[in-house]
Design an enzyme around this catalytic site. Structure first.
Site, PDB file in Angstrom:
ATOM      1  N   SER A 151      -2.466  63.739 -86.296  1.00 44.90           N
ATOM      2  CA  SER A 151      -1.543  62.624 -86.501  1.00 44.90           C
ATOM      3  C   SER A 151      -0.279  63.143 -87.200  1.00 44.90           C
ATOM      4  O   SER A 151       0.401  64.008 -86.672  1.00 44.90           O
ATOM      5  CB  SER A 151      -2.247  61.512 -87.278  1.00 44.90           C
ATOM      6  N   ASP A 187      -6.475  55.907 -77.941  1.00 41.88           N
ATOM      7  CA  ASP A 187      -5.745  56.401 -79.103  1.00 41.88           C
ATOM      8  C   ASP A 187      -4.458  55.626 -79.348  1.00 41.88           C
ATOM      9  O   ASP A 187      -3.791  55.173 -78.418  1.00 41.88           O
ATOM     10  CB  ASP A 187      -5.402  57.875 -78.849  1.00 41.88           C
ATOM     11  N   HIS A 224      -8.319  57.323 -82.148  1.00 39.74           N
ATOM     12  CA  HIS A 224      -7.500  58.239 -82.944  1.00 39.74           C
ATOM     13  C   HIS A 224      -8.325  59.278 -83.710  1.00 39.74           C
ATOM     14  O   HIS A 224      -7.755  60.181 -84.316  1.00 39.74           O
ATOM     15  CB  HIS A 224      -6.653  57.416 -83.922  1.00 39.74           C
TER      16      HIS A 224
END
Length: 300
Positions: free
Chosen positions: A113, A253, A280
Site C-alpha cells: 500500500s 482490492d 487489500h
C-alpha cells in the site's frame, strides 16, 4: 528472531528519534527482504505474515515501524505539519536502518500500500544495494486510487453511502457512525476475512492511539483523501526503476487493476500477479499462495 532500536537525527526535532525493528532469520544467510508497511501511519504488525518466508524459502525478513507509529518515536506535536511528514523523511529512515543492519549493499524490498508507494519512490533513486522490488497493493497515483475507491464505494448499500456522504460534508468523520460505515467498506475491500486476523486489528488500535501521520498525509479514510498525498503520483518517474519488480494486488482490492497498470506499463523488468480471492491483504487472505509467489520471485 531479534529486535532492536536505532537512533538518528532529523531536521525539526531537537532530540534523536528511534526506529524499532525486528529481524526474522539470519541476515548473513542470504539476501534479506525488508518490508515497508502502509498507511501512511499504521504499524508493522500486519506484515508479520512475511516472516513465513524464513521457513519456506530461507529468506531473512526485516519489519519495522515507520516514524510516528508503533514502537518507533511518536511525534503528535507534528499533527498537520505537511512540511515535516514527507517521503524524504521516510526514505531517510529506511536508508539509516539499512546502514545500521549492514545490508545497504544487498537487499530486496517489499512495500505494501503506502509502503509500496514509498519503496517505488526509493527505487527510482536507483540505490546500489537494491536487487529486487515487490510493490504490493499500491497505487501509482492517488488520483487513480480515489477514482477506483469511488467506484467500489458506489456499490455499498445506499444507507451506508448516505452516512459516509453526510459526515464527510459535515466534517464529522471522527464520529463512531462514520467509522462504522467505513468498516463496511473495509470488510469488502481491505480484508475479507471475518473476523479479521489480530495482526490487522492491531493496525486499527494503533491508529486510534495516534492518528498523526495518517490524518496529516492521508485523511480520515482510504477513500476520503484530504492530506498531503492527495495529489501524489509516481507515474512520470517509473521508468527510472531498473531492478526486477513484482506487482501484486487482489481481485477485490482497493488497489484495483486501474491503479496498478501504470507500474506494469512503465517498469522494464516487471511481472504482475492478482490474487483471485483477496482484497487489500492477500498476505493473510491467501497467505500460503502469497508467500509462495513472493518467495519464488526472490529465489528463482
Amino acid at each position: 528472531m531479534s529486535e532492536g532500536t536505532v537512533e538518528f537525527t532529523i531536521d525539526g526535532v531537537d532530540t534523536p528519534v528511534k526506529t524499532w525493528y525486528k529481524v526474522f532469520g539470519d541476515l548473513k544467510a542470504r539476501r534479506p527482504l525488508v518490508t515497508l508497511h502502509g498507511g501512511p501511519g499504521v504499524v508493522h504488525n500486519y506484515m508479520l505474515a512475511l516472516a513465513d518466508l524464513v521457513g519456506t524459502h530461507g529468506i531473512p525478513v526485516v519489519v519495522y515501524d515507520q516514524l510516528g507509529n508503533g514502537n518507533s518515536t511518536h511525534l503528535p506535536e507534528k499533527m498537520g505539519d505537511t512540511s515535516f511528514w514527507t517521503e524524504a523523511l521516510f526514505i531517510k529512515q529506511l536508508t539509516h536502518l539499512l546502514e545500521h543492519l549492514g545490508i545497504q549493499d544487498d537487499f530486496d524490498l517489499l512495500g505494501h500500500s503506502w509502503g509500496g508507494m514509498l519503496s517505488a519512490r526509493f527505487a527510482t533513486q536507483q540505490p546500489k544495494g537494491l536487487k529486487n522490488l515487490i510493490i504490493s497493493d499500491s497505487p501509482a497515483s492517488m488520483k487513480l486510487w480515489v477514482e477506483a475507491a469511488n467506484k467500489l464505494r458506489s456499490q455499498l448499500p445506499p444507507d451506508v453511502q448516505n452516512i459516509l456522504d453526510s459526515h464527510e460534508t459535515a466534517g464529522t468523520t471522527q464520529s463512531e457512525e462514520y467509522h462504522g460505515a467505513v468498516m463496511q467498506f473495509y470488510a469488502r475491500h481491505l480484508c475479507r476475512l471475518n473476523p479479521m486476523p489480530q495482526d490487522i486489528q492491531d493496525v486499527f488500535g494503533w491508529l486510534q492511539k495516534d492518528p498523526t501521520v495518517y490524518l496529516t498525509m492521508n485523511g480520515p479514510s482510504e477513500f476520503h483523501i484530504t492530506g498531503s498525498l492527495k495529489e501524489w503520483s509516481i507515474i512520470d518517474d517509473l521508468h527510472k526503476i531498473a531492478v526486477p519488480t513484482l506487482l501484486l494486488n487482489g481481485k477485490y482490492d482497493e488497489a484495483q487493476d486501474s491503479v496498478v497498470q501504470p507500474y506494469f506499463r512503465a517498469i522494464h523488468k516487471v511481472k504482475w500477479y492478482t490474487f483471485a480471492e483477496s482484497s487489500h491483504m492477500p498476505q493473510y487472505e491467501e497467505r500460503e499462495r502469497y508467500v509462495q509467489i513472493v518467495g519464488d520471485f526472490l529465489t528463482l
